[in-house]
Design an enzyme around this catalytic site. Structure first.
Site, PDB file in Angstrom:
ATOM      1  N   HIS A   1       0.815  -1.217   0.000  1.00  0.00           N
ATOM      2  CA  HIS A   1       0.000   0.000   0.000  1.00  0.00           C
ATOM      3  C   HIS A   1       0.850   1.269   0.000  1.00  0.00           C
ATOM      4  O   HIS A   1       0.304   2.371  -0.105  1.00  0.00           O
ATOM      5  CB  HIS A   1      -0.942   0.000   1.212  1.00  0.00           C
TER       6      HIS A   1
ATOM      7  N   ASP B   1      -2.362   1.759  -4.808  1.00  0.00           N
ATOM      8  CA  ASP B   1      -3.631   2.114  -4.178  1.00  0.00           C
ATOM      9  C   ASP B   1      -4.681   1.051  -4.462  1.00  0.00           C
ATOM     10  O   ASP B   1      -4.513   0.184  -5.325  1.00  0.00           O
ATOM     11  CB  ASP B   1      -4.106   3.489  -4.662  1.00  0.00           C
TER      12      ASP B   1
END
Length: 496
Positions: free
Chosen positions: A466, A470
């Site tokens: 992350h 995204d």
């Protein structure tokens, strides 16, 4: 007068005997440090000539004993575990004969002999830890002392190997055995372009194979590695055990061992792949994981595989669903290259990988291993199936090497082959994404007309780094991957 003649004859005989002995020792490069004793009789002369011939025979039949040191096998590995010996003391070996199998925390490697000779000493027992650069066995060689001194190999560590450049070896005589030169000539490789890892820059057979692999950017055919990695012939197989690797019997998981109750606690050090798992998972804890799950209707793919299975088996290859999953992932990575990337330790730079080296988490007797199929973007579904069959056979035999286990850029874990529907896969650094595939279930679903139909449903669970990926990117990739599998004919439009 007779006494003078007899004295002169004795002196002449001594001189001739001394010249004969010097000539014999010089021809055999034998260093004799003792003083020559005067000869006083015909019997003494015959005794010295017999001794010289005895020394001559011994110099030919017995060679120097060399310590064969454990060479550097790359990846910064400094110690390995000896898993199996293929030789014992007194055995005769030739160049490239298998000596033993060692296991590092990354791969299993078969060590081969660099000399012709007889094994005199084994330095380690099975399951003992051997250190890189330390003696592995003693070999009484059949070569002369000068040749052995030149061929005694002490491998440089991996860090030092990376510092070698072509400029450093330019102008020096290239050192390689005839077998290595022949291999280079057959593959149109200039020895001057290969960095040798042996002593004083000597080029080894492994150097040629590694150079060829880097030049082609793909896995070398197994036949090129066969001399190095194949252990001595096993006992004759039964008819059931001699089936081709493409049959299901060859890749069945080992039977579950019966439980053993010892009645006491046992403590043992972590070794090999378990030790590697500790290090890899500790590094993975630093990555913030983003999870995403979805389900895929594989009904059309199930029908397509049923049509193609007999054709593939006719070519000697078992066709599972995994080649389709892997190829669909590669097609998706072309649209979302950030998922086929890596970041440096400080997460300051991102490297987009040109090759799609897609790994497959594999449950083996040695633990969880992740070999990868190289350059999937260049392969057909059938070629991927061929390579998967090869990797499964190597995994079942415990022969997966560094070449198969390194260089991965993206991973799929087929946990559904054991059981379960959902998982939370852990990213393998330095990769940035991984997918876990659940088992295929026949479940009721509504079709476009609102009718309940049988559907082959598989759940997929994704994890992404992350820090650079995204949720929307991961979702779009998953949608495209699902579209390829639910409508496998659409893959034909993007195949190259």
């Amino acid at each position: 007068m007779a006494a003078v003649t007899r004295g002169s004859f004795t002196v002449l005989r001594r001189l001739l005997s001394q010249q004969y002995r010097r000539r014999c020792f010089r021809l055999q490069s034998f260093r004799y440090d003792g003083a020559l004793q005067p000869l006083t009789s015909r019997c003494d002369r015959h005794l010295v000539m017999f001794s010289s011939r005895t020394l001559h025979t011994a110099a030919v039949s017995r060679g120097p004993i060399v310590q064969f040191k454990l060479s550097d096998i790359g990846e910064g590995i400094m110690e390995v575990t000896v898993k199996e010996w293929y030789v014992k003391e007194g055995d005769k070996v030739s160049q490239f004969d298998s000596i033993c199998e060692v296991q590092s925390d990354k791969a299993s490697v078969t060590i081969t002999s660099r000399y012709d000779g007889v094994i005199k000493k084994l330095y380690y027992d099975v399951d003992a830890t051997a250190l890189v650069g330390k003696p592995l066995v003693d070999i009484e060689t059949e070569s002369s002392a000068d040749v052995i001194q030149e061929e005694d190999v002490v491998e440089t560590p991996a860090m030092a190997r990376e510092e070698h450049t072509h400029q450093e070896i330019k102008g020096h005589k290239t050192q390689a055995t005839p077998a290595v030169r022949r291999l280079a000539m057959e593959n149109n490789i200039k020895l001057s372009e290969v960095v040798g890892t042996g002593k004083d820059g000597r080029i080894l057979k492994e150097d040629i194979l590694n150079f060829l692999a880097k030049q082609t950017g793909a896995i070398l055919p197994p036949t090129l590695f066969q001399e190095i990695q194949t252990p001595p012939p096993a006992p004759p197989l039964t008819a059931a055990a001699a089936r081709p690797v493409s049959t299901p019997a060859a890749i069945k998981p080992p039977p579950i061992p019966k439980p053993v109750f010892t009645g006491k606690d046992v403590t043992e050090p972590l070794k090999g792949f378990h030790k590697a798992m500790v290090r890899t998972m500790t590094a993975a804890l630093k990555i913030p994981h983003f999870g995403y799950c979805d389900e895929v209707d594989l009904s059309r793919l199930v029908a397509l595989r049923a049509e193609l299975r007999s054709t593939a088996e006719g070519r000697g290859v078992k066709l599972s669903f995994m080649p389709f999953f892997i190829k669909a992932a590669s097609l998706g990575l072309l649209h979302f290259p950030i998922l086929n990337a890596s970041v440096d330790e400080g997460c300051q730079n991102i490297t987009y990988k040109a090759s799609h080296n897609i790994g497959l988490a594999m449950d083996t007797s040695q633990g969880l291993l992740v070999p990868n199929v190289k350059n999937v973007q260049l392969l057909s579904v059938f070629e991927i199936a061929q390579d998967l069959n090869r990797l499964q056979a190597l995994g079942a035999a415990g022969q997966l090497g560094t070449n198969e286990l390194s260089g991965g850029t993206f991973t799929l874990s087929n946990i559904g082959s054991i059981g379960g529907t959902y998982a939370k896969p852990v990213i393998l650094p330095p990769e940035v994404a991984i997918g876990a595939l659940g088992k295929i279930q026949v479940l009721p679903r509504f079709d476009a007309g609102g009718q309940v139909v049988r559907a082959h449903i598989m759940n997929v669970s994704w994890s992404a780094d992350h820090r650079i990926i995204d949720g929307a990117t991961m979702c779009r990739f998953s949608n495209l991957w699902r579209e390829y599998l639910e409508n496998p004919a659409s893959m034909v439009l993007d195949l190259k």
